[in-house]
Design a protein around this motif. Structure first.
Motif, mmCIF file in Angstrom:
data_model
loop_
_atom_site.group_PDB
_atom_site.id
_atom_site.type_symbol
_atom_site.label_atom_id
_atom_site.label_comp_id
_atom_site.label_asym_id
_atom_site.label_seq_id
_atom_site.Cartn_x
_atom_site.Cartn_y
_atom_site.Cartn_z
ATOM 1 N N PRO A 41 47.365 75.079 28.085
ATOM 2 C CA PRO A 41 46.160 75.645 28.700
ATOM 3 C C PRO A 41 45.059 75.951 27.676
ATOM 4 O O PRO A 41 44.795 77.111 27.347
ATOM 5 N N ALA A 42 44.423 74.912 27.174
ATOM 6 C CA ALA A 42 43.396 75.088 26.152
ATOM 7 C C ALA A 42 42.352 73.983 26.249
ATOM 8 O O ALA A 42 42.627 72.895 26.771
ATOM 9 N N ALA A 43 41.157 74.276 25.742
ATOM 10 C CA ALA A 43 40.088 73.275 25.704
ATOM 11 C C ALA A 43 39.157 73.563 24.542
ATOM 12 O O ALA A 43 39.082 74.689 24.045
ATOM 13 N N LEU A 44 38.453 72.518 24.129
ATOM 14 C CA LEU A 44 37.463 72.622 23.058
ATOM 15 C C LEU A 44 36.083 72.348 23.634
ATOM 16 O O LEU A 44 35.869 71.296 24.252
ATOM 17 N N ILE A 45 35.169 73.282 23.435
ATOM 18 C CA ILE A 45 33.769 73.089 23.814
ATOM 19 C C ILE A 45 33.044 72.387 22.671
ATOM 20 O O ILE A 45 33.188 72.778 21.505
ATOM 21 N N VAL A 46 32.261 71.363 22.988
ATOM 22 C CA VAL A 46 31.392 70.733 21.999
ATOM 23 C C VAL A 46 29.958 70.875 22.480
ATOM 24 O O VAL A 46 29.591 70.357 23.541
ATOM 25 N N LYS A 47 29.144 71.595 21.718
ATOM 26 C CA LYS A 47 27.738 71.786 22.056
ATOM 27 C C LYS A 47 26.912 70.607 21.532
ATOM 28 O O LYS A 47 27.056 70.196 20.374
ATOM 29 N N ALA A 91 36.052 76.624 38.656
ATOM 30 C CA ALA A 91 36.754 75.377 38.980
ATOM 31 C C ALA A 91 37.353 74.751 37.719
ATOM 32 O O ALA A 91 38.495 74.258 37.740
ATOM 33 N N LEU A 92 36.607 74.778 36.629
ATOM 34 C CA LEU A 92 37.091 74.182 35.394
ATOM 35 C C LEU A 92 38.238 74.991 34.802
ATOM 36 O O LEU A 92 39.226 74.420 34.313
ATOM 37 N N ALA A 93 38.150 76.310 34.851
ATOM 38 C CA ALA A 93 39.231 77.157 34.328
ATOM 39 C C ALA A 93 40.529 76.889 35.071
ATOM 40 O O ALA A 93 41.615 76.819 34.471
ATOM 41 N N ALA A 94 40.445 76.734 36.387
ATOM 42 C CA ALA A 94 41.639 76.447 37.184
ATOM 43 C C ALA A 94 42.240 75.098 36.815
ATOM 44 O O ALA A 94 43.465 74.939 36.778
ATOM 45 N N SER A 95 41.387 74.117 36.517
ATOM 46 C CA SER A 95 41.871 72.790 36.141
ATOM 47 C C SER A 95 42.534 72.817 34.770
ATOM 48 O O SER A 95 43.577 72.207 34.563
ATOM 49 N N ILE A 96 41.944 73.531 33.827
ATOM 50 C CA ILE A 96 42.488 73.611 32.464
ATOM 51 C C ILE A 96 43.874 74.242 32.465
ATOM 52 O O ILE A 96 44.757 73.841 31.695
ATOM 53 N N THR A 97 44.093 75.226 33.329
ATOM 54 C CA THR A 97 45.360 75.961 33.335
ATOM 55 C C THR A 97 46.341 75.468 34.406
ATOM 56 O O THR A 97 47.454 75.985 34.498
ATOM 57 N N PRO A 116 41.515 68.633 31.481
ATOM 58 C CA PRO A 116 40.267 68.498 30.708
ATOM 59 C C PRO A 116 40.330 69.292 29.410
ATOM 60 O O PRO A 116 40.237 70.521 29.405
ATOM 61 N N GLY A 117 40.485 68.593 28.287
ATOM 62 C CA GLY A 117 40.640 69.266 27.004
ATOM 63 C C GLY A 117 39.395 69.283 26.148
ATOM 64 O O GLY A 117 39.358 69.966 25.122
ATOM 65 N N LEU A 118 38.366 68.541 26.549
ATOM 66 C CA LEU A 118 37.114 68.475 25.792
ATOM 67 C C LEU A 118 35.953 68.673 26.756
ATOM 68 O O LEU A 118 35.785 67.882 27.693
#
Length: 478
Positions: A363-369, A254-260, A270-272
């Motif tokens: 179509p990109a996002a940054l993961i913050v752990k 679901a998130l991948a579809a939203s990002i792209t 959703p970029g972060l």
């Protein structure tokens, strides 16, 4: 060339200014009829308009048909609200005999249209945020004339839509200056438009750099005017451990579809992505990278936007402490359509480096752990202003979830408890705007029917005769 553009702008503003007296005083029925006529014209020419839009934007007929339908829907929605009296609300306090503070004169609070609005079309929504989009619809509903500055990403579509609008104005006997048009103005000409003495407000959706330049021009005038700008957003999405209790594959997809979606060219993309640094969190990130790799975005709106996306994503990738989770091959870089990107860093690095909080429009996002709830709150606080914040797995009433919700509400105009932020419903309760840099006026919205409030100014009439009250009622019986 610049002087020619200035002359075109001057004529358009003069037309809007001349039409303002008549249109601003027109009954509510006249405004509502115009809005419905514009919706009808869009739908009557839908096939031809969508064809031109697809040729210029590569957004696809499915997306564009849906966007045209949304544009017609919101035009009619504003017409309905005008009919209901939203632009002619009056608050009446009867006179009270005696001395102040208990005594008072008769006071009636009415609403007056600001005047001609300079409307800057967006690149990513060629119908819904363009010539007859939400900004134009809400300004017309408020009784304001509009001067449209079209976006260079869809020039022919903009001309055709404006021609349809001009025809509706003629059919309804309204001045052509009610909806003016300045074709393909340069940056200097855009500043000239904002600086024109007869422009009363500005509505802008676009880049941070362009928006700030125009915002400064609006405030540098001898008489500053309201500037309603949407400037960009990274839209954080927090994935709590509870959100992954039923597995990682479905939420990752679901998130991948939203990002792209729309090739990542949504202001609410959703970029972060804030993820807890545990086993399930790592499984989720791996699943997200895999789901993103399977996506096939279409071409971006313009070559300039593609170049900006490549530059922005490369800038994130080169920051210290950033790990590339979804690499881009040389073949991908040369392709017409951009490949999705996914990067990762830790909370301390993200908080310390402001460059990691810049928008990648694509179509990109940054993961913050994050290690724990406290770090998640610190990451949200570092974001400053954003259009949306999404919380996954915060359904239970716990102190931690209450703290997350409070932190999200401090930085965002819309907080989602589940789902994805792409897609903005047009309704009365919608809020599309957030603290700087998401927007310049976070107390207002550019989507939904409350958007009309941007272009109305309250005036208190004291001991007014009945004719003065009636003149401000728009022909609506109370």
């Amino acid at each position: 060339m610049v002087s020619t553009q200035f002359s075109i702008i001057d004529r358009a503003v003069e037309g809007a200014h001349a039409a303002q007296a008549q249109y601003g005083a027109a009954p509510a029925a006249v405004r509502a009829r115009l809005l419905r006529g514009l919706a009808d014209a869009l739908e009557a020419n839908q096939a031809a308009l969508v064809s031109v839009a697809d040729e210029e934007t590569s957004l696809g007929a499915g997306r564009l048909n849906g966007e045209l339908a949304r544009t017609a829907f919101q035009l009619r929605g504003f017409a309905d609200r005008v009919d209901s009296g939203i632009a002619h609300r009056q608050i009446d306090d009867a006179a009270v005999p005696g001395a102040p503070p208990a005594g008072r004169p008769h006071l009636t609070r009415v609403l007056a249209p600001l005047g001609p609005v300079a409307m800057f079309s967006a690149s990513n929504f060629p119908f819904a945020f363009s010539v007859l989009g939400g900004d134009t619809a809400s300004a017309l509903a408020a009784g304001c004339t509009v001067i449209v500055k079209p976006h260079s990403g869809h020039p022919e579509l903009s001309r055709r839509v404006h021609a349809l609008a001009a025809n509706v104005l003629r059919e309804q006997g309204l001045p052509e200056g009610v909806i003016g048009f300045v074709d393909q103005a340069s940056r200097d000409a855009a500043v000239h438009l904002v600086s024109h003495a007869d422009v009363s407000a500005v509505a802008f959706t676009g880049s941070y750099q362009g928006g700030v330049a125009l915002w400064r021009a609006a405030n540098a005038r001898r008489l500053p005017i309201p500037f309603y700008g949407e400037l960009g957003s990274i839209n954080p999405l927090v994935v709590t451990p509870a959100a992954l209790a039923q597995g990682v594959d479905a939420p990752a997809a679901a998130l991948a579809a939203s990002i792209t979606l729309g090739c990542g060219q949504f202001c609410t993309s959703p970029g972060l992505i804030v993820v807890y640094d545990d086993v399930d969190g790592e499984r989720f990130v791996a699943a997200l990278a895999q789901a993103l790799a399977a996506q096939q975005p279409h071409a971006m709106l313009t070559q300039a936007m593609r170049g900006g996306f490549e530059k922005a994503s490369a800038h994130i990738a080169e920051q210290a402490g950033v790990r590339v989770r979804l690499a881009v091959s040389a073949e991908n870089e040369a392709a017409t359509t951009p490949a999705p990107r996914l990067y990762e860093t830790d909370a301390a690095t993200f908080i310390a480096n402001a460059a990691l909080r810049e928008e990648m429009f694509g179509p990109a996002a940054l993961i913050v752990k994050v290690r724990d709830e406290a770090q998640a709150l610190d990451v949200l606080a570092a974001v400053e202003g954003t259009l949306t914040a999404t919380l996954w797995g915060a359904e239970a009433d716990t102190p931690a979830n209450r703290a997350l919700a409070a932190a999200a509400q401090r930085i965002a105009g819309r907080v989602l408890f589940g789902g994805v932020p792409t897609g903005v419903a047009v309704c009365d309760a919608q809020q599309h705007g957030g603290p700087w840099p998401a927007s310049t006026q976070p107390q207002t919205t550019s989507v939904g029917y409350a958007a009309i409030e941007r272009f109305l100014r309250p005036v208190a009439l004291q001991d007014a005769p009945q004719w003065a009250l009636d003149a401000n009622a728009g022909g609506i019986t109370r």
